[in-house]
Design a protein around this motif. Structure first.
Motif, PDB file in Angstrom:
ATOM      1  N   ALA A 149      32.224  40.254  45.649  1.00 52.69           N
ATOM      2  CA  ALA A 149      31.077  40.779  46.380  1.00 52.69           C
ATOM      3  C   ALA A 149      30.063  41.378  45.419  1.00 52.69           C
ATOM      4  O   ALA A 149      30.408  41.791  44.305  1.00 52.69           O
ATOM      5  N   ALA A 150      28.813  41.427  45.862  1.00 51.04           N
ATOM      6  CA  ALA A 150      27.766  41.996  45.012  1.00 51.04           C
ATOM      7  C   ALA A 150      26.939  43.009  45.793  1.00 51.04           C
ATOM      8  O   ALA A 150      26.679  42.825  46.983  1.00 51.04           O
ATOM      9  N   VAL A 151      26.546  44.075  45.096  1.00 47.35           N
ATOM     10  CA  VAL A 151      25.636  45.056  45.693  1.00 47.35           C
ATOM     11  C   VAL A 151      24.455  45.239  44.745  1.00 47.35           C
ATOM     12  O   VAL A 151      24.595  45.068  43.529  1.00 47.35           O
ATOM     13  N   PRO A 152      23.264  45.570  45.293  1.00 50.31           N
ATOM     14  CA  PRO A 152      22.091  45.659  44.433  1.00 50.31           C
ATOM     15  C   PRO A 152      22.153  46.883  43.509  1.00 50.31           C
ATOM     16  O   PRO A 152      22.700  47.918  43.895  1.00 50.31           O
ATOM     17  N   GLU A 206      19.166  47.479  40.880  1.00 51.32           N
ATOM     18  CA  GLU A 206      17.732  47.724  41.069  1.00 51.32           C
ATOM     19  C   GLU A 206      16.970  46.452  40.712  1.00 51.32           C
ATOM     20  O   GLU A 206      17.452  45.635  39.932  1.00 51.32           O
ATOM     21  N   GLY A 207      15.816  46.293  41.319  1.00 52.88           N
ATOM     22  CA  GLY A 207      15.062  45.064  41.127  1.00 52.88           C
ATOM     23  C   GLY A 207      15.914  43.877  41.547  1.00 52.88           C
ATOM     24  O   GLY A 207      16.558  43.909  42.598  1.00 52.88           O
ATOM     25  N   ASP A 208      15.928  42.848  40.695  1.00 56.60           N
ATOM     26  CA  ASP A 208      16.783  41.705  41.014  1.00 56.60           C
ATOM     27  C   ASP A 208      18.143  41.842  40.336  1.00 56.60           C
ATOM     28  O   ASP A 208      18.852  40.869  40.109  1.00 56.60           O
ATOM     29  N   ASN A 209      18.515  43.039  39.972  1.00 59.46           N
ATOM     30  CA  ASN A 209      19.817  43.228  39.338  1.00 59.46           C
ATOM     31  C   ASN A 209      20.884  43.573  40.374  1.00 59.46           C
ATOM     32  O   ASN A 209      20.674  44.419  41.230  1.00 59.46           O
ATOM     33  N   TRP A 210      22.019  42.866  40.234  1.00 52.40           N
ATOM     34  CA  TRP A 210      23.123  43.060  41.173  1.00 52.40           C
ATOM     35  C   TRP A 210      24.382  43.378  40.392  1.00 52.40           C
ATOM     36  O   TRP A 210      24.517  43.001  39.233  1.00 52.40           O
ATOM     37  N   ARG A 211      25.301  44.059  41.069  1.00 51.51           N
ATOM     38  CA  ARG A 211      26.584  44.299  40.419  1.00 51.51           C
ATOM     39  C   ARG A 211      27.639  43.493  41.184  1.00 51.51           C
ATOM     40  O   ARG A 211      27.906  43.741  42.371  1.00 51.51           O
ATOM     41  N   LEU A 212      28.181  42.486  40.507  1.00 50.20           N
ATOM     42  CA  LEU A 212      29.196  41.633  41.130  1.00 50.20           C
ATOM     43  C   LEU A 212      30.572  42.228  40.832  1.00 50.20           C
ATOM     44  O   LEU A 212      30.891  42.530  39.682  1.00 50.20           O
ATOM     45  N   THR A 213      31.364  42.393  41.873  1.00 53.94           N
ATOM     46  CA  THR A 213      32.691  42.983  41.695  1.00 53.94           C
ATOM     47  C   THR A 213      33.745  42.066  42.267  1.00 53.94           C
ATOM     48  O   THR A 213      33.594  41.542  43.369  1.00 53.94           O
ATOM     49  N   THR A 214      34.793  41.892  41.491  1.00 53.12           N
ATOM     50  CA  THR A 214      35.943  41.160  42.017  1.00 53.12           C
ATOM     51  C   THR A 214      37.183  41.957  41.666  1.00 53.12           C
ATOM     52  O   THR A 214      37.168  42.766  40.732  1.00 53.12           O
ATOM     53  N   GLY A 215      38.253  41.776  42.417  1.00 52.25           N
ATOM     54  CA  GLY A 215      39.433  42.590  42.159  1.00 52.25           C
ATOM     55  C   GLY A 215      40.715  41.801  42.287  1.00 52.25           C
ATOM     56  O   GLY A 215      40.735  40.723  42.882  1.00 52.25           O
ATOM     57  N   PHE A 216      41.749  42.377  41.712  1.00 59.04           N
ATOM     58  CA  PHE A 216      43.064  41.739  41.770  1.00 59.04           C
ATOM     59  C   PHE A 216      44.090  42.780  42.160  1.00 59.04           C
ATOM     60  O   PHE A 216      44.032  43.925  41.701  1.00 59.04           O
ATOM     61  N   GLU A 217      45.022  42.406  43.018  1.00 57.42           N
ATOM     62  CA  GLU A 217      46.038  43.334  43.488  1.00 57.42           C
ATOM     63  C   GLU A 217      47.373  42.618  43.454  1.00 57.42           C
ATOM     64  O   GLU A 217      47.491  41.513  43.984  1.00 57.42           O
ATOM     65  N   GLY A 218      48.352  43.219  42.778  1.00 57.80           N
ATOM     66  CA  GLY A 218      49.656  42.557  42.708  1.00 57.80           C
ATOM     67  C   GLY A 218      50.504  43.149  41.610  1.00 57.80           C
ATOM     68  O   GLY A 218      50.386  44.327  41.270  1.00 57.80           O
ATOM     69  N   LEU A 219      51.338  42.290  41.012  1.00 58.96           N
ATOM     70  CA  LEU A 219      52.200  42.732  39.929  1.00 58.96           C
ATOM     71  C   LEU A 219      51.333  43.070  38.706  1.00 58.96           C
ATOM     72  O   LEU A 219      50.377  42.352  38.400  1.00 58.96           O
ATOM     73  N   THR A 220      51.685  44.142  38.031  1.00 60.92           N
ATOM     74  CA  THR A 220      50.845  44.686  36.965  1.00 60.92           C
ATOM     75  C   THR A 220      50.420  43.635  35.931  1.00 60.92           C
ATOM     76  O   THR A 220      49.232  43.481  35.643  1.00 60.92           O
ATOM     77  N   ASP A 221      51.402  42.893  35.395  1.00 57.67           N
ATOM     78  CA  ASP A 221      51.089  41.918  34.346  1.00 57.67           C
ATOM     79  C   ASP A 221      50.084  40.883  34.825  1.00 57.67           C
ATOM     80  O   ASP A 221      49.159  40.502  34.107  1.00 57.67           O
ATOM     81  N   VAL A 222      50.331  40.428  36.039  1.00 57.60           N
ATOM     82  CA  VAL A 222      49.488  39.354  36.570  1.00 57.60           C
ATOM     83  C   VAL A 222      48.068  39.866  36.816  1.00 57.60           C
ATOM     84  O   VAL A 222      47.088  39.178  36.520  1.00 57.60           O
ATOM     85  N   SER A 243      11.165  46.738  55.624  1.00 62.10           N
ATOM     86  CA  SER A 243      12.037  47.668  56.350  1.00 62.10           C
ATOM     87  C   SER A 243      13.113  48.292  55.446  1.00 62.10           C
ATOM     88  O   SER A 243      14.099  48.808  55.930  1.00 62.10           O
ATOM     89  N   GLN A 244      12.930  48.181  54.124  1.00 63.19           N
ATOM     90  CA  GLN A 244      13.840  48.774  53.128  1.00 63.19           C
ATOM     91  C   GLN A 244      15.316  48.496  53.415  1.00 63.19           C
ATOM     92  O   GLN A 244      16.108  49.415  53.633  1.00 63.19           O
ATOM     93  N   PRO A 245      15.656  47.220  53.451  1.00 65.29           N
ATOM     94  CA  PRO A 245      17.045  46.883  53.776  1.00 65.29           C
ATOM     95  C   PRO A 245      18.013  47.249  52.656  1.00 65.29           C
ATOM     96  O   PRO A 245      17.621  47.289  51.481  1.00 65.29           O
ATOM     97  N   GLU A 246      19.233  47.526  53.039  1.00 61.14           N
ATOM     98  CA  GLU A 246      20.317  47.667  52.048  1.00 61.14           C
ATOM     99  C   GLU A 246      21.289  46.526  52.255  1.00 61.14           C
ATOM    100  O   GLU A 246      21.527  46.098  53.388  1.00 61.14           O
ATOM    101  N   TRP A 247      21.841  46.073  51.131  1.00 61.44           N
ATOM    102  CA  TRP A 247      22.576  44.798  51.187  1.00 61.44           C
ATOM    103  C   TRP A 247      24.014  44.914  50.701  1.00 61.44           C
ATOM    104  O   TRP A 247      24.322  45.697  49.817  1.00 61.44           O
ATOM    105  N   PHE A 248      24.843  44.065  51.271  1.00 62.47           N
ATOM    106  CA  PHE A 248      26.181  43.841  50.713  1.00 62.47           C
ATOM    107  C   PHE A 248      26.425  42.339  50.804  1.00 62.47           C
ATOM    108  O   PHE A 248      26.470  41.783  51.898  1.00 62.47           O
ATOM    109  N   LEU A 249      26.519  41.694  49.640  1.00 62.16           N
ATOM    110  CA  LEU A 249      26.728  40.242  49.639  1.00 62.16           C
ATOM    111  C   LEU A 249      28.201  39.946  49.392  1.00 62.16           C
ATOM    112  O   LEU A 249      28.710  40.171  48.296  1.00 62.16           O
ATOM    113  N   ASP A 250      28.873  39.472  50.415  1.00 63.20           N
ATOM    114  CA  ASP A 250      30.298  39.147  50.298  1.00 63.20           C
ATOM    115  C   ASP A 250      30.420  37.642  50.032  1.00 63.20           C
ATOM    116  O   ASP A 250      30.464  36.839  50.958  1.00 63.20           O
TER     117      ASP A 250
END
Lengths: 428, 865
Positions: B687-690, B692-708, B777-784
């Motif tokens: 997912a990504a959240v804004p 500023e400007g056209d800059n976004w922060r893309l985040t991904t995550g992993f959940e499971g066994l520590t090594d993996v 309308s000053q929208p706030e976004w969450f891009l999944d």
């Protein structure tokens, strides 16, 4: 014959439908009438009096290629192709047999000379464009229905049979001790003569002597058609010829003939004497591919690298369990890059005379095969059965592929000649 | 019998060569792979959707019933016409229409076999998870009709978890599309979920959209050998409890081992009581450790020996026995009957003892090959179908096996379906009221009962009358009307229903109500007293709780066994209830990995519009008994009934949760997201959240066994960098809070929250379009990206803007729901968009059938019904 005798085998079908996996006909039609489960269900329905013998049974019984792929996928290992042949026999008794079959099975196939003569007329007709003559005669007009569409299956017919050039009899070889009998199948004798010539060359290099047998048809065509009696007559004639000379091994370069001759003991289930004779002689019999693999072969020479793929004839892969050998042989030839095609062991749709009787269905099966062949990018499409070669060559022409269809003997013996062959074809 | 005219009409629609009417043609379509046999009147082979629609219309005019069929490998008689009607054979629907790895979906025709689809998507380095043992010959249409499982479903779920959408012909001969390529279904009733497992009773599927996933990196296969079955079963439970989810846990008993070794030996020890094939797959890193851990667990639970396949050839040989098991058993007798029933997996040893006793009682040899991980048994009974007495006894034995499994808390069928064979068995698990509700549901789709009639639901005497309201004959369902708070709610609903009034089921009343605004006269009925823990079977990882329990309380409860319910619904508040979760079916961005409430709910009970308690599903993972009422109710938003309790599948908590983020423009983020969608990784969300400007922060995550997790985090950092993202960082986070809770709270400060669904690769286009529409309308976004959703929050939304937003979303093939809006907006607008959708018609029909008087939440549905 009574189909009830096969009740146990037929009732073994659990109707799971796994035979649909690789049945080329079912995969083309999507119709239950064209797959082992359906054919068995109908024979069972006849036994259990839900369905009567009638013309309606023709399609389900006669559109089977007999390729045996269903058995490979059957949990119960039911030999459906064999049961179909038996069903066909009963069908012919109950519903009737066409006169043309009588002509072919009883009067042509047992006599090589008559067959040669018929073929010559057919060749004349075909090569001179006199298609009516070709249609009226002999080998090509086997079962009729789709024949007019199937006429182009064979591009050109040689005017002289193989054994018109290399007459039956003993020829010396350069080998040390092996006495070889060469069984010339109808396909090689009448159509695929280049293959026969190359086979002969190889056999002469390996054997001390090579005897070109004066055999007749192996009997597979009438057997497949359900005419067990005609098949037994042919088999019996051939057994006499096998025992007339002393051979260490009898070789044929037709996998269909090879697989059927190995089955001779089964044909004489009711004739103990002949069965004993068949049992004694059939171990002598080898498919060319098998023979090459067991006895070795003169090292082939090749100058340019080529890409080769292999089509498993049903009668080699399922009929005799030959699959590894041809690939090993091909890979051993210098300059050859072997590429396996998808579904290499699927029937090409030729199935003896099937392409002539069920042209449209056969072409659907062939189209699938050609797609797989083309995906390899091969220059040579190699196989070991002349009937497959007819069908595959037709496919290559129909799809406009730049691929040469040849018998494995041709690659093993005539590497250089093959290259020349390509160039000639391209320039022509 | 059908008329000559009808045959001529069929011939004119599909062509004479595609109509079978001969005695052989009829015989050939009188059977499938089950023991059921019945002649159809005629068989047609349509070539396209329009032909199917015309055939259906013609059949309706003729008054003939019809049943769709693929390759006829059904094991419960589902594809047989039992009313001498029309068989519509879909075998000509055999094309693959498109494969889209970046958006993780494929479009295929229903006559394609499962294996052909696997091979086709395999070329794109993807796989389609459901892999029934019959995959070589069973068609996708049939897989969907039966909700097929397979060895892999232990890890990935059954067919229902992997069907995104379909085109179908309804009983009136209309062509309707249900769902689509987007992971979230079109807001409203879960029609695609309902269609899966409907056994051809609700419509004829003519096209399917499947979810596909990137192939995993590697696999380790083991054979565990046991001297007794309880030890093997114990190993299975322990492995799963350890947080390892093997993709396969297949068991074979002594009879099968003997049959395999006598037929084509593959090295199974003949003196073993059971062998277990265990396979784990995933990243190369950490997989060997998992395999080692499995071996330790096996040895600690009474295993004699574990063999690990060292090469592809060894792996093939371990599998050869399993794959050849049916064949080996088939050699022993003329015929075999494959039974299919489920029990909670810890009850497997008892179930197998019962099966053995039943086989003895009826004098049959019996072998067991089955999916031990999900408790799905397939006892094979050997018999001779030509022997009438054998046939009678084998039916009885099959029935007894089914009954025994239900007694042990299971169900009558795990994956083969009810069809004709198990129709009466439905009484074992459902009450008369439950079954009458399912009949009403069918009538919503098929008012004249022409679609595969007289299947699935037991027939009543006289025909067409409701079944008597008897309780389930065998299955005990604790909870229900006796659970706390339920009787009171029943009384309120009954009273409202009797007086022509209406009700709104409510929980903690903390959520902005989803859906359209309800009729003001509707009386709230509270679930807060329904807080019972009705059943918590931590070994089988299943919990049944009342709707009034808060999600937080549930998570705290199961945490005691190191378990959790893997859903983090955005916008839910502290105290939001399990009932709300079931009713709204809301899921967070983690849906792409874990699934949504529909994927975790295994059964539920609800109060219907007459005030009766109706049960759906059960407590086993694989359950295809009847229509999927659980999925229908899940997400029905209080418009069909009041959910009083739910049975949820829960999981072992992952060891570690880590997210990796990077910053870049939208194009780079989108490129990185697509790379993650197709990579050999298991991201839990993308997912990504804004910034500023056209800059976004893309985040991904992993959940499971520590090594993996660590290994994947490293690979992801590299992947993000490669796609031009900067400022890449990792961060561990709390499992239950998740990474986005605060951000969602921020969006929730706005007056409006719009949720738009579209496939991943359309997210940038949709974003740009929405941005234009919402200009100012000053929208706030969450891009999944992972689930294919955009959340946009604004403070104002006028009519014109709303129209523009709806149009934009429709233009990318997406769908909309306004999750939050002021009352004034809702009064004058439909929160499901300004453009009515064709499938709303089906939803309204369902509503009318199950709540004819409009007792529940009137006005809330799409179209304000």
């Amino acid at each position: 014959m009574d189909i009830r005798e096969q009740y146990d085998a037929i009732a073994q079908c659990n109707k799971c439908g796994f035979c649909q996996t690789a049945c080329p006909i079912f995969r083309s039609t999507g119709n239950e009438a064209g797959v082992a489960r359906g054919r068995l269900a109908l024979m069972r329905a006849i036994i259990e009096n839900r369905v009567n013998w009638s013309k309606e049974m023709e399609e389900p019984l006669f559109n089977c290629l007999g390729c045996g792929a269903c058995t490979t996928h059957c949990n119960g290992g039911i030999q459906t192709a064999d049961l179909i042949m038996k069903g066909r026999a009963v069908y012919l008794e109950q519903v009737g047999r066409k006169p043309i079959h009588k002509l072919l099975f009883d009067h042509l196939l047992p006599y090589p000379e008559r067959l040669h003569k018929a073929a010559r007329f057919a060749a004349f007709g075909k090569n001179s464009g006199m298609s009516k003559v070709a249609k009226a005669l002999g080998l090509l007009k086997v079962l009729g229905r789709d024949f007019s569409k199937a006429e182009d299956l064979v591009e050109k017919l040689p005017t002289k049979p193989f054994r018109g050039t290399i007459k039956p009899g003993e020829y010396p070889g350069t080998g040390e001790s092996l006495r070889i009998g060469y069984f010339v199948g109808c396909g090689v004798d009448i159509i695929q003569q280049d293959a026969g010539k190359e086979t002969m060359k190889i056999l002469q290099k390996i054997g001390k002597s090579v005897t070109v047998l004066n055999n007749c048809c192996c009997g597979l065509p009438p057997w497949t058609y359900g005419d067990a009696e005609a098949a037994a007559k042919l088999a019996s004639k051939n057994l006499d010829i096998f025992s007339s000379g002393s051979f260490d091994v009898i070789v044929t370069d037709c996998s269909s003939c090879a697989s059927f001759i190995k089955k001779y003991p089964k044909i004489f289930e009711k004739d103990v004497t002949k069965q004993a004779k068949a049992k004694a002689l059939s171990p002598l019999f080898k498919d060319m591919v098998e023979f090459l693999s067991e006895h070795g072969y003169p090292a082939p020479i090749r100058e340019e690298p080529v890409i080769v793929t292999y089509h498993d004839p049903c009668h080699a892969v399922r009929g005799q369990g030959i699959a590894k050998e041809p690939r090993e042989i091909l890979k051993s030839i210098p300059g050859i890059e072997f590429r396996e095609m998808p579904e290499a062991n699927w029937c090409c749709g030729g199935a003896g005379s099937y392409a002539m009787t069920h042209y449209d269905l056969s072409m659907q099966v062939l189209d699938r095969k050609m797609k797989n062949v083309a995906s390899t990018g091969a220059n040579f499409l190699v196989t070991s059965c002349p009937a497959c070669m007819i069908q595959l060559s037709h496919g290559v022409r129909k799809h406009g592929l730049d691929i040469t269809v040849c018998h494995i003997s041709e690659l093993v013996a005539g590497a250089k000649a093959m290259n020349a062959g390509i160039k000639m074809k391209k320039s022509a | 019998m059908v008329s000559e005219n009808f045959i001529r009409e069929l011939e004119s629609i599909v062509g004479a060569s595609h109509v079978a009417i001969s005695s052989t043609g009829i015989e050939l379509y009188s059977y499938d792979a089950s023991l059921i046999k019945s002649n159809p009147a005629v068989v047609v082979f349509p070539g396209d959707t329009q032909e199917v629609a015309q055939v259906v219309k013609a059949a309706n005019r003729e008054g003939v019933a019809y049943v769709a069929r693929g390759f006829g490998t059904n094991l419960s008689g589902g594809t047989i016409s039992v009313t001498e009607g029309l068989v519509i054979c879909m075998s000509r629907f055999n094309k693959i229409l498109g494969i889209y790895p970046e958006d993780r979906y494929a479009v295929v025709q229903p006559g394609k076999t499962n294996l052909e689809v696997q091979e086709a998507v395999g070329k794109h380095n993807c796989f389609y998870a459901p892999d029934p043992a019959s995959q070589k010959v069973s068609t996708l249409g049939g897989n969907v009709g039966e909700n097929s499982g397979g060895p892999l479903c232990l890890k990935y779920g059954v067919t229902s978890n992997h069907i995104l959408g379909m085109e179908m012909v309804t009983s009136d001969g209309e062509v309707v599309r249900v769902g689509g390529p987007v992971l979230d279904s079109i807001p409203g009733y879960d029609l695609r979920g309902l269609m899966v497992g409907s056994e051809g009773g609700l419509g004829i599927i003519t096209e399917l959209t499947l979810r596909i996933l990137p192939k995993t990196e590697t696999v380790i296969t083991m054979l565990a050998i046991y001297d007794d079955i309880p030890s093997a079963a114990n190993s299975v439970s322990r492995i799963i409890a350890a947080g390892i989810v093997p993709n396969t846990l297949e068991m074979m008993d002594a009879t099968v081992i003997e049959a395999v070794e006598s037929n084509k030996p593959c090295g199974y020890p003949r003196d073993a009581a059971a062998v277990l094939i265990i396979e784990v797959e995933g990243m190369k890193t950490g997989l060997k450790e998992q395999a080692d851990q499995i071996q330790e667990i096996c040895m600690a639970t009474g295993c004699r020996e574990v063999r690990v396949a060292g090469s592809e050839a060894e792996r093939a040989s371990l599998w050869a026995g399993r794959k050849g098991a049916f064949g080996a058993m088939a050699q022993l007798a003329p015929n075999y009957l494959v039974n299919d029933a489920c029990v909670p997996r810890t009850n497997l040893p008892e179930a197998l003892e019962e099966v053995a006793a039943i086989a003895d009682k009826y004098h049959f040899r019996c072998g067991n090959v089955f999916h031990a991980g999900d408790g799905n048994l397939h006892p094979l009974l050997l018999f001779d179908s030509r022997n009438e007495d054998d046939l009678k006894r084998v039916h009885k034995a099959g029935w007894d096996i089914m009954e025994a499994c239900v007694r042990l808390g299971g169900t009558i069928t795990g994956e083969h379906g009810v069809g004709r064979e198990k129709q009466e068995g439905m009484h074992l698990v459902f009450s008369g009221d439950d079954l009458n509700t399912q009949t009403r549901l069918k009538s919503a789709f098929d008012p004249n009962n022409k679609l595969n009639p007289d299947k699935v639901i037991p027939l009543s005497e006289p025909k067409g009358q409701p079944l008597p309201p008897t309780p389930p004959r065998t299955l005990k369902r604790p909870g229900g009307a006796s659970a706390s708070g339920v009787a009171e709610a029943m009384a309120e609903i009954k009273a409202a229903s009797a007086s022509g009034g209406s009700v709104i089921p409510v929980g903690a009343e903390l959520l902005e109500t989803y859906g359209n605004i309800c009729d003001a006269s509707a009386k709230p009925v509270k679930s807060l007293a329904m807080t019972d823990v009705i059943d918590y079977d931590h070994e089988n990882q299943v919990i049944t709780v009342g709707s009034g329990m808060s999600i937080d309380d549930l998570q705290a409860l199961v945490a005691e066994h190191n378990q959790w319910l893997p859903i983090r619904p955005p916008f839910f508040k502290d105290g939001s209830t399990m009932g709300a979760l079931a009713a709204t079916a809301v899921s967070g961005p983690e849906r792409m990995y874990y699934g949504a409430p529909r994927d975790f709910l295994m059964g539920l009970q609800y109060i219907d519009s007459e005030g009766k308690v109706i049960s759906t599903g059960g407590k086993v993972v694989k359950n295809v008994a009847g229509y999927d009422m659980t999925r229908l109710l899940c997400g029905s938003n209080g418009t069909l009934g009041m959910i009083t309790e739910g049975t949820w599948r829960i999981a072992t908590k992952p060891e570690l949760c880590t997210m990796t983020s990077g910053t870049g423009d939208l194009a780079s983020c989108s490129k990185a997201a697509v790379a993650l969608m197709t990579a050999n990784l298991f991201p839990v969300y993308i997912a990504a959240v804004p910034v500023e400007g056209d800059n976004w922060r893309l985040t991904t995550g992993f959940e499971g066994l520590t090594d993996v997790v660590r290994h994947q985090t490293d690979l992801t950092s590299a992947l993000l960098a490669k796609n031009g993202l900067t400022d890449i960082a990792d961060k561990d986070y709390d499992l239950l809070t998740g990474p986005f809770k605060e951000y969602f709270q921020g969006l929730d400060q706005k007056a409006y929250v719009i949720k738009a669904g579209a496939i991943t690769t359309k997210i940038p286009e949709l974003f740009n379009g929405l941005k234009m529409a919402l200009n100012g309308s000053q929208p706030e976004w969450f891009l999944d990206f992972g689930c294919g959703r955009i959340y946009v929050a604004v403070d104002t939304l006028d009519q014109q803007t709303y129209d523009a937003v709806c149009k934009k979303i429709a233009s990318v093939g997406g769908h909309i729901r306004v999750d939050k809006a002021p009352e004034a907006f809702k009064r004058s607008n439909d929160v499901y968009g300004t453009l009515p959708r064709p499938e709303w018609k089906l939803m309204h029909a369902i509503k009318k059938a199950l709540d004819p008087k409009g007792v529940f939440a009137p006005g809330r549905m799409q179209g304000k019904i």
